[in-house]
Design an enzyme around this catalytic site. Sequence first.
Site, PDB file in Angstrom:
ATOM      1  N   LYS A 183       4.007 -13.199  -0.883  1.00 42.16           N
ATOM      2  CA  LYS A 183       4.992 -12.149  -0.610  1.00 42.16           C
ATOM      3  C   LYS A 183       6.306 -12.738  -0.071  1.00 42.16           C
ATOM      4  CE  LYS A 183       2.169  -9.375  -2.321  1.00 42.16           C
ATOM      5  NZ  LYS A 183       0.898  -8.926  -1.824  1.00 42.16           N
TER       6      LYS A 183
HETATM    7  C1  PLP Z   1      -0.341  -8.105  -2.067  1.00 46.49           C
HETATM    8  C2  PLP Z   1      -0.546  -6.694  -2.420  1.00 46.49           C
HETATM    9  C3  PLP Z   1      -1.506  -5.892  -1.782  1.00 46.49           C
HETATM   10  C4  PLP Z   1      -2.531  -6.396  -0.835  1.00 46.49           C
HETATM   11  O1  PLP Z   1      -2.103  -7.155   0.194  1.00 46.49           O
HETATM   12  P1  PLP Z   1      -3.083  -8.213   0.885  1.00 46.49           P
HETATM   13  O2  PLP Z   1      -2.279  -8.649   2.047  1.00 46.49           O
HETATM   14  O3  PLP Z   1      -3.347  -9.289  -0.114  1.00 46.49           O
HETATM   15  O4  PLP Z   1      -4.321  -7.488   1.282  1.00 46.49           O
HETATM   16  C5  PLP Z   1      -1.573  -4.558  -2.116  1.00 46.49           C
HETATM   17  N1  PLP Z   1      -0.758  -4.023  -3.033  1.00 46.49           N
HETATM   18  C6  PLP Z   1       0.156  -4.751  -3.676  1.00 46.49           C
HETATM   19  C7  PLP Z   1       1.036  -4.087  -4.673  1.00 46.49           C
HETATM   20  C8  PLP Z   1       0.285  -6.109  -3.407  1.00 46.49           C
HETATM   21  O5  PLP Z   1       1.184  -6.832  -4.079  1.00 46.49           O
END
Ligand code: PLP
Length: 374
Positions: A183
């Site tokens: 992210k």
């Molecule tokens: C990364 C992501 C998640 C989940 O996040 P985590 O921190 O990996 O649990 C949920 N929805 C979207 C669209 C994502 O890109």
Amino acid sequence: MSEFLPFTRPYIDEAAIAAVGDVLRSGWITSGPKVQAFEKALSEYFGGRPVRTFNSGTCTMEIALRIAGIGPGDEVITTPISWVATANVILEVGATPVFADIDPITRNIDLDKVEAAITPKTRAIIPVDLSGLPVDRDRLYAIAAKHKLRVVEDAAQALGSQWNGKRIGSFGDFVSFSFQANKNLTTTEGGCLVLNDGDEARLAEKYRLQGVTRTGFDGMEVDVLGGKYNMTDVAAVIGLHQLPQLEAITERRHALAKHYFDTFGADFEKQAGTQLPVKDFANTNWHMFEIVLPEGVKRSDFMAKMKEQHNIGCGVHYPPIHLFQMYRQRGFREGMFPVAESVGRRIVTLPLFPCMSEADVARVAAAVRASLSI
Ligand SMILES: *Cc1c(COP(=O)(O)O)cnc(C)c1O
């Protein structure tokens, strides 16, 4: 061959590494002063709204659904094109996921189809800002108000994105972010939830740590079933260090995305039969640069050429959730969400991360052209 170029790479500078070292040496490594400081900084960033951190974006959404009291018998509407976590959390709280097809241009949930999917059992909507491109918040909240629905914004990819000049997270109902490694801001793993008031924040604190409330020196009570979802200070200090850099990170992503458009050129979509992302430089944080391949091109062949002939890694974000076996077992079938199925078969993520160079972008664009023989 040129050095391997992955589709993303986390941005962690030496100062962040040093800050982690300091926490590890401090004697307090789990949730403590760094978590508190990170939550305070996030709250300021989101205009003063309450914020609580967790150890993933997934549990962040699950806890939002629990706070909203959503469970068995309730329907929650979401998009079929997302990381599977978005729909899994609905099942996790015992509710029923209902999908609404996507818009082929934005690749986000189609709000007309959301309205059509509402039933008397609908309790909430989970929209996803794919690649950081925001779902139309005006329309979304008009629908939610009209039908008295809660919203859990899956803004996992949208930290730093805006809607009409307002930061995503600074307004709305529940807003969930992820700080997973890929992210725009990362704490290795983690997430945060923006809430509406102190009562919701206190409930979030209980759900993230075994339902426990502590009082005085020795008081302890448990009145709800909570889990083990707290963020560590080791993780929080990385986020605390990165948050002031977010604007610069987003600017760099914008510059690289702009370079993609300039390098591909205005005629590229027509020449290649591909679809580039929406050319948005006002709202999106450019979390990813995703193209949709022509109908006749097999994505696995394209990805193999990019890797084997050009040493470039591509990603797939995402295959449609409703066609996974576990969802098929719940009655979902091919043909139910044709736009999602078509986009989900052909979408490819090209490399885009802050420490990439303009030359890397040009290298990827040339490799895409070569791999599509244009
Ligand atoms: C990364 C992501 C998640 C989940 O996040 P985590 O921190 O990996 O649990 C949920 N929805 C979207 C669209 C994502 O890109």
